[in-house]
Design a protein around this motif. Structure first.
Motif, PDB file in Angstrom:
ATOM      1  N   THR A 210       0.850  -1.191   0.000  1.00  0.00           N
ATOM      2  CA  THR A 210       0.000   0.000   0.000  1.00  0.00           C
ATOM      3  C   THR A 210       0.883   1.237   0.000  1.00  0.00           C
ATOM      4  N   GLU A 211       0.335   2.332  -0.477  1.00  0.00           N
ATOM      5  CA  GLU A 211       1.103   3.574  -0.534  1.00  0.00           C
ATOM      6  C   GLU A 211       0.137   4.743  -0.610  1.00  0.00           C
TER       7      GLU A 211
ATOM      8  N   LYS B 157       6.588   3.721 -10.218  1.00  0.00           N
ATOM      9  CA  LYS B 157       8.054   3.693 -10.319  1.00  0.00           C
ATOM     10  C   LYS B 157       8.658   2.336 -10.008  1.00  0.00           C
ATOM     11  N   THR B 158       8.075   1.576  -9.072  1.00  0.00           N
ATOM     12  CA  THR B 158       8.757   0.369  -8.603  1.00  0.00           C
ATOM     13  C   THR B 158       7.894  -0.884  -8.488  1.00  0.00           C
ATOM     14  N   LEU B 159       6.603  -0.804  -8.682  1.00  0.00           N
ATOM     15  CA  LEU B 159       5.794  -2.025  -8.610  1.00  0.00           C
ATOM     16  C   LEU B 159       6.129  -2.931  -9.793  1.00  0.00           C
ATOM     17  N   PRO B 160       6.127  -4.248  -9.594  1.00  0.00           N
ATOM     18  CA  PRO B 160       6.383  -5.152 -10.718  1.00  0.00           C
ATOM     19  C   PRO B 160       5.315  -4.983 -11.795  1.00  0.00           C
ATOM     20  N   ILE B 161       5.749  -5.170 -13.039  1.00  0.00           N
ATOM     21  CA  ILE B 161       4.857  -5.028 -14.198  1.00  0.00           C
ATOM     22  C   ILE B 161       4.550  -6.402 -14.777  1.00  0.00           C
TER      23      ILE B 161
ATOM     24  N   LYS C  77      -5.783  -1.158  -6.726  1.00  0.00           N
ATOM     25  CA  LYS C  77      -6.979  -0.392  -6.384  1.00  0.00           C
ATOM     26  C   LYS C  77      -6.533   1.009  -5.996  1.00  0.00           C
ATOM     27  N   VAL C  78      -7.104   2.012  -6.654  1.00  0.00           N
ATOM     28  CA  VAL C  78      -6.747   3.405  -6.395  1.00  0.00           C
ATOM     29  C   VAL C  78      -7.962   4.110  -5.796  1.00  0.00           C
TER      30      VAL C  78
ATOM     31  N   ILE D 240      -3.109   3.729  -2.772  1.00  0.00           N
ATOM     32  CA  ILE D 240      -3.100   2.603  -3.704  1.00  0.00           C
ATOM     33  C   ILE D 240      -2.859   1.311  -2.934  1.00  0.00           C
ATOM     34  N   GLU D 241      -3.537   0.248  -3.387  1.00  0.00           N
ATOM     35  CA  GLU D 241      -3.436  -1.065  -2.757  1.00  0.00           C
ATOM     36  C   GLU D 241      -3.286  -2.123  -3.840  1.00  0.00           C
TER      37      GLU D 241
END
Length: 261
Positions: free
Chosen positions: A77-78, A110-114, A119-120, A167-168
């Motif tokens: 989460t962020e 920037k850093t989450l795996p693609i 969920k925003v 974001i989750e």
């Protein structure tokens, strides 16, 4: 470094710029489409299991900043600012080599795996949506996610340009049934190439013992290539790559492997 690797590195560097600005775009400034769209018919991205992309998932440096890709996004989460990107980037490549479509429910991080599904929640108005992360960005202080034009419209971010969000990550387990698993790619780590069969075999056995992974050789045109794997999980492949680089094989890289060995 051979010519193919040089070209690959150059292409990867361009893609990693994601939704940052560069001279490859026809527009200097990002804008919304001339005809606003209705979002009534747009559904959230549907989370599903997807293997991580080969492109866009390596740690990288951009504008002097080092970015480390999240290895395990479960429970991530962020909170921070969301922005959006639109017509300037529409039709151009995302960081994993897909085509950016500002009318799809996607986003850049920037850093989450693609790819990742996220969920925003717009904490300014409590509107929510689900997007698929397939790009890198936004590279601006304080911003944590760049929404597609469509996703920004659903969250009512277009008017203000940015919004406070949470974001989750939504994690979907890999299917357990054999026939579904067989549809996903296998990955290998190519460690080294040599003309000497005995040395290559010795290295293969040594790495298998040290790292507790499978290894094998492939021979073509009198050259012997040492591989680790195959792996069905990209995260495990990335871990093996990092381990062999620590052992000194800095030119090792990940590739897809058509069939299990």
């Amino acid at each position: 470094m051979n010519q193919k690797l040089v070209l690959l590195f150059a292409a990867t560097s361009i893609l990693l710029a994601g939704c940052s600005s560069s001279g490859r775009y026809s527009l200097n400034d990002d804008v919304a489409p001339k005809q606003p769209i209705s979002v009534d018919h747009l559904e959230d991205a549907v989370p599903q299991y997807e293997p991580y992309s080969l492109g866009g998932n390596s740690d990288y440096t951009l504008r002097g900043n080092r970015y480390i890709i999240v290895k395990d996004a479960k429970g991530f989460t962020e909170k921070g600012k969301a922005s959006w990107y639109g017509k300037k980037f529409h039709g151009h490549l995302t960081s994993n080599g897909e085509i950016y479509d500002m009318y799809s429910m996607t986003a850049a991080h920037k850093t989450l795996p693609i790819p990742s599904y996220v969920k925003v929640t717009n904490t300014d108005n409590n509107k929510t949506t689900v997007v698929r992360v397939n790009d890198r960005g936004p590279f601006h202080e304080g911003r944590i996610i760049d929404l597609s034009y469509a996703a920004a419209q659903k969250l009512d971010v277009l008017k203000t340009g940015t919004a406070n969000v949470k974001i989750e990550v939504i994690t979907v387990k890999r299917p357990e049934s054999a026939h579904k698993q067989s549809a996903f790619p296998n990955y290998v780590v190519q460690v080294a190439t040599s003309q000497h069969h005995d040395r290559s075999m010795a290295l293969s056995n040594e790495l298998a013992t040290k790292l507790s992974v499978e290894s094998f050789l492939e021979t073509s045109d009198s050259m012997h290539r040492v591989f680790l794997g195959p792996f069905t999980d990209y995260a495990l492949t990335q871990k093996a790559l990092e381990q062999v680089k620590v052992l000194g094989y800095t030119s090792a890289f990940i590739k897809k492997h058509a069939t299990a060995q």
